[in-house]
Scaffold this motif. Sequence first.
Motif, mmCIF file in Angstrom:
data_model
loop_
_atom_site.group_PDB
_atom_site.id
_atom_site.type_symbol
_atom_site.label_atom_id
_atom_site.label_comp_id
_atom_site.label_asym_id
_atom_site.label_seq_id
_atom_site.Cartn_x
_atom_site.Cartn_y
_atom_site.Cartn_z
ATOM 1 N N PHE A 118 0.864 -1.183 0.000
ATOM 2 C CA PHE A 118 0.000 0.000 0.000
ATOM 3 C C PHE A 118 0.903 1.236 0.000
ATOM 4 N N HIS A 119 0.734 2.121 -0.977
ATOM 5 C CA HIS A 119 1.617 3.273 -1.147
ATOM 6 C C HIS A 119 0.826 4.579 -1.163
ATOM 7 N N ALA A 120 1.504 5.634 -0.717
ATOM 8 C CA ALA A 120 0.949 6.982 -0.876
ATOM 9 C C ALA A 120 1.087 7.402 -2.335
ATOM 10 N N VAL A 121 0.055 8.040 -2.877
ATOM 11 C CA VAL A 121 0.046 8.471 -4.280
ATOM 12 C C VAL A 121 0.572 9.903 -4.375
ATOM 13 N N VAL A 122 1.594 10.094 -5.240
ATOM 14 C CA VAL A 122 2.158 11.426 -5.468
ATOM 15 C C VAL A 122 1.472 12.095 -6.660
ATOM 16 N N GLY A 123 1.219 11.316 -7.693
ATOM 17 C CA GLY A 123 0.586 11.883 -8.882
ATOM 18 C C GLY A 123 0.178 10.798 -9.859
ATOM 19 N N ARG A 124 -0.333 11.251 -10.999
ATOM 20 C CA ARG A 124 -0.831 10.346 -12.038
ATOM 21 C C ARG A 124 -0.448 10.922 -13.386
ATOM 22 N N THR A 125 -0.048 10.030 -14.320
ATOM 23 C CA THR A 125 0.426 10.514 -15.612
ATOM 24 C C THR A 125 0.119 9.489 -16.696
ATOM 25 N N GLY A 146 -2.939 -3.141 11.170
ATOM 26 C CA GLY A 146 -4.211 -2.451 11.337
ATOM 27 C C GLY A 146 -4.047 -1.091 11.997
ATOM 28 N N ARG A 147 -3.112 -1.014 12.975
ATOM 29 C CA ARG A 147 -2.880 0.277 13.639
ATOM 30 C C ARG A 147 -2.263 1.282 12.674
ATOM 31 N N ILE A 148 -1.264 0.821 11.886
ATOM 32 C CA ILE A 148 -0.631 1.728 10.909
ATOM 33 C C ILE A 148 -1.647 2.168 9.854
ATOM 34 N N PHE A 149 -2.459 1.205 9.375
ATOM 35 C CA PHE A 149 -3.473 1.498 8.363
ATOM 36 C C PHE A 149 -4.484 2.507 8.905
ATOM 37 N N GLY A 150 -4.906 2.307 10.153
ATOM 38 C CA GLY A 150 -5.872 3.221 10.755
ATOM 39 C C GLY A 150 -5.316 4.616 10.935
ATOM 40 N N GLU A 151 -4.053 4.724 11.407
ATOM 41 C CA GLU A 151 -3.438 6.044 11.604
ATOM 42 C C GLU A 151 -3.245 6.760 10.276
ATOM 43 N N TYR A 152 -2.824 6.026 9.261
ATOM 44 C CA TYR A 152 -2.584 6.659 7.965
ATOM 45 C C TYR A 152 -3.893 7.190 7.372
ATOM 46 N N THR A 153 -4.959 6.377 7.402
ATOM 47 C CA THR A 153 -6.235 6.840 6.836
ATOM 48 C C THR A 153 -6.798 8.016 7.629
ATOM 49 N N ALA A 154 -6.548 8.055 8.941
ATOM 50 C CA ALA A 154 -7.047 9.171 9.756
ATOM 51 C C ALA A 154 -6.308 10.474 9.429
ATOM 52 N N ASN A 155 -5.015 10.361 9.093
ATOM 53 C CA ASN A 155 -4.210 11.559 8.843
ATOM 54 C C ASN A 155 -4.200 11.993 7.385
ATOM 55 N N ASN A 156 -4.789 11.211 6.495
ATOM 56 C CA ASN A 156 -4.703 11.526 5.064
ATOM 57 C C ASN A 156 -6.073 11.467 4.382
ATOM 58 N N ILE A 157 -7.104 11.913 5.074
ATOM 59 C CA ILE A 157 -8.441 11.938 4.483
ATOM 60 C C ILE A 157 -8.470 12.901 3.300
ATOM 61 N N ALA A 202 -6.769 2.643 -6.700
ATOM 62 C CA ALA A 202 -6.222 3.841 -6.050
ATOM 63 C C ALA A 202 -7.374 4.687 -5.528
ATOM 64 N N PRO A 203 -8.099 4.202 -4.542
ATOM 65 C CA PRO A 203 -9.255 4.947 -4.029
ATOM 66 C C PRO A 203 -8.829 6.157 -3.196
ATOM 67 N N THR A 204 -9.732 7.089 -3.094
ATOM 68 C CA THR A 204 -9.502 8.258 -2.246
ATOM 69 C C THR A 204 -9.998 7.939 -0.838
#
Length: 554
Positions: free
Chosen positions: A240-247, A308-319, A334-336
Amino acid sequence: MLQFSLWKKLLIWGACVLGILLASPNLRYAQVEEYNDASAALLAGAEETPELLAKSKQWPSFLPSSLVNLGLDLRGGAHLLAEVHLDEVYSARMDDLWPSVRDALREKRDVIGTIRREGGPVDELHVRISKPEAIAEAVAAVRALARPVVSLTSAGHTDIEVTSTGADVIVSLSEAEKLSTDQRTMEQTLEIIRRRVDEAGTREPTIQRQGTDRVLIQVPGIGSAEELKDLIGTTAKLTFHAVVGRTGDKDARVQSRQILLPAADEPGVYYILEKTPVITGDQLVDAQAAFDQNNQAAVSFRLNPSGGRIFGEYTANNIGTPFAIVLDNSVVSAPTIRSHIPGGSGIITGRFSVEETAKLSIQLRAGALPAKVTYLEERTIGPELGQDSIDAGRIACFVAFAAVLIFMFLSYGLFGVFANIALIINVALIFGLLSLIGATLTLPGIAGIVLTIGMAVDANVLVFERIREELKSAKGPARAIELGYERAFSAIVDANITTLIAAVILFVMGSGPVRGFAITLGLGIITSVFTAIWVTRLMISMWMERRRPKTIEV
């Protein structure tokens, strides 16, 4: 030696009857195999269809139902020789090490200045600092991250080596760590392939290491090599990766800490992602085929508490930001992030068929292969060839069996008949033991049985010839038989122990077909000694008690 107490008689005949019962399912191989499959399916909670229920009643439940597993050369199936790309593991280790190196150098920022990861060989990590005069402090800070190599042969060595060139800190794995990593990677690859094959319900696969970086995979009963490759040929690596952009440019330039990956369901679309994943498939504990809210085939997953803890923290901080689900180096989704997702569970959607989701869930549950696997050799062995082998082996067994029975009868008369009955029991005991331990019968294994049939009468020949010698000394029948068994016993034990030692060495040192030969030969020696020394002697004892002959002719 001709006197048997009641408990000894019961024990000997009981062992013979048990061996025959254990071997009996092999006489109805296809029928019992269908019964076993149906019983296992019902036990697992499958729907009780009329066809399944009918198959579950094809064999009496009170009788043994274990079968001798047929090897690749008898049953047909798929053969693969795979090469594991160990260098990819080194690259992954460098990527995993980068966050720790970055944090260690940031603590020295006031001394070494800013830091930046540079490109370099796949098995090295290059970090450039802005103050080259402080390179010694940077090297010392990174060297503090080194850990001892956990290996009996690498005691005293650390896992990383840290050097410098100009303003670059260079981190690489030590030779001791590379050897240890190679061993762990191969063991993990073998285990994951075995788990994937076992989950598919195949019987008695052969999965073993060959050389330093190769794996031999032989699976009886599977349709083709392509089918086997579809099951184990992909790494099924989930990240699971953070998305920087799309091209839409497949040659778009990205920074060293980023990667460019294609979209699985959108041709011509590429995502720029952070190279270091937020979480990986190593934190996955379950995956199942499912359906999404639109009733489309999907795969649901569940993470362990840490993931699960990392996934939960990441989704909470990157809505409000996109989040890429990457499977085998392509972005399947690549859902929002719309809201905080606690609990560590989610769903992977895409243009999957139901069959694809079932296969993908097996691969994800079994875990990701640690490195890429390529196939150097592949063969599909058809069932016709396997049936030819079975028929040839059956003919060889029957010819050998008939020849030995005729020879023993013509040479020793009634005593030869006793030896022949013991020989029939001996073969039944061999198949009974093979069924009991779940051994795999191969073509060399059949050769071992044929050899055992020839060797099985050796002990009886030694005894009967010794009885002939004692009869020439004008001894009575009972005394001659006792002395025959008593004086032939040491020769029987010596001859069979040396052959048994050879069989054990073949089993320990050999692999594949050689082991199949060693197993049947070893079991045949044990059953041959049992039937020759106890079963034949018991039959002669019971005949002597009933007839009480004044003279005998061997």
